[in-house]
Scaffold this active site. Structure first.
Site, PDB file in Angstrom:
ATOM      1  N   SER A  67       0.783  -1.027   0.080  1.00 51.67           N
ATOM      2  CA  SER A  67      -0.154  -0.021  -0.133  1.00 51.67           C
ATOM      3  C   SER A  67       0.918   1.310   0.054  1.00 51.67           C
ATOM      4  O   SER A  67       1.259   1.639  -0.956  1.00 51.67           O
ATOM      5  CB  SER A  67      -0.993  -0.054   0.943  1.00 51.67           C
ATOM      6  OG  SER A  67      -2.146   0.811   0.682  1.00 51.67           O
ATOM      7  N   HIS A  72       3.887  14.774   5.037  1.00 55.05           N
ATOM      8  CA  HIS A  72       3.561  16.265   4.712  1.00 55.05           C
ATOM      9  C   HIS A  72       4.224  16.787   5.865  1.00 55.05           C
ATOM     10  O   HIS A  72       3.783  16.693   7.023  1.00 55.05           O
ATOM     11  CB  HIS A  72       1.949  16.653   4.508  1.00 55.05           C
ATOM     12  CG  HIS A  72       1.312  15.898   3.669  1.00 55.05           C
ATOM     13  ND1 HIS A  72       1.577  15.901   2.277  1.00 55.05           N
ATOM     14  CD2 HIS A  72       0.417  14.759   3.720  1.00 55.05           C
ATOM     15  CE1 HIS A  72       0.576  14.874   1.674  1.00 55.05           C
ATOM     16  NE2 HIS A  72       0.130  14.356   2.651  1.00 55.05           N
ATOM     17  N   CYS A  87      -1.993  -3.424   3.502  1.00 56.37           N
ATOM     18  CA  CYS A  87      -2.814  -4.307   3.428  1.00 56.37           C
ATOM     19  C   CYS A  87      -2.598  -5.773   3.928  1.00 56.37           C
ATOM     20  O   CYS A  87      -1.541  -6.038   4.245  1.00 56.37           O
ATOM     21  CB  CYS A  87      -3.087  -4.487   1.739  1.00 56.37           C
ATOM     22  SG  CYS A  87      -3.553  -3.193   0.834  1.00 56.37           S
TER      23      CYS A  87
END
Length: 120
Positions: A67, A72, A87
């Protein structure tokens, strides 16, 4: 209604406060640390997309076969947001998601401001 016991995976979302602002400005060091985690946790990297802003903050998405990991940074607020999702296709990766997130918290020497876990 019959409910399927399968869980597609754990998605961890954290907002962290970081006193060492230089760690919020170095996308290269974050990527190098992430590469080590990818090896440590036996994950498979598909690709990395990054953008460095004028103030040297950055946003990075690491696409994994399992995944993704995204960050940020906001050095002007001494904060970052991080999400880690793996996952559970071939195995339960819940413990890995928590361990990876904890390794990032340690890397940034961060204080947790928000911590969400979403079982998908």
């Amino acid at each position: 209604m019959i409910q399927n016991p399968y869980s597609p995976g754990l998605h961890k979302l954290v907002t962290l406060e970081v006193q060492k602002t230089e760690k919020l400005l170095s996308s290269e060091k974050f990527i190098a640390f992430s590469e080590k985690l990818i090896l440590k946790f036996d994950l498979e990297k598909v690709g990395i997309s990054q953008h460095n802003f004028d103030n040297n903050s950055f946003t990075i998405a690491i696409c994994l076969k399992e995944s993704h990991i995204c960050i940020h940074t906001w050095p002007e607020f001494q904060q970052l947001t991080l999400d880690v999702y793996l996952c559970n296709y071939l195995q339960d990766n819940t413990a890995k998601v928590k361990a990876i997130t904890n390794d990032y918290i340690a890397y940034f020497e961060a204080k947790i401001l928000k911590d969400f876990e979403i079982n998908r």
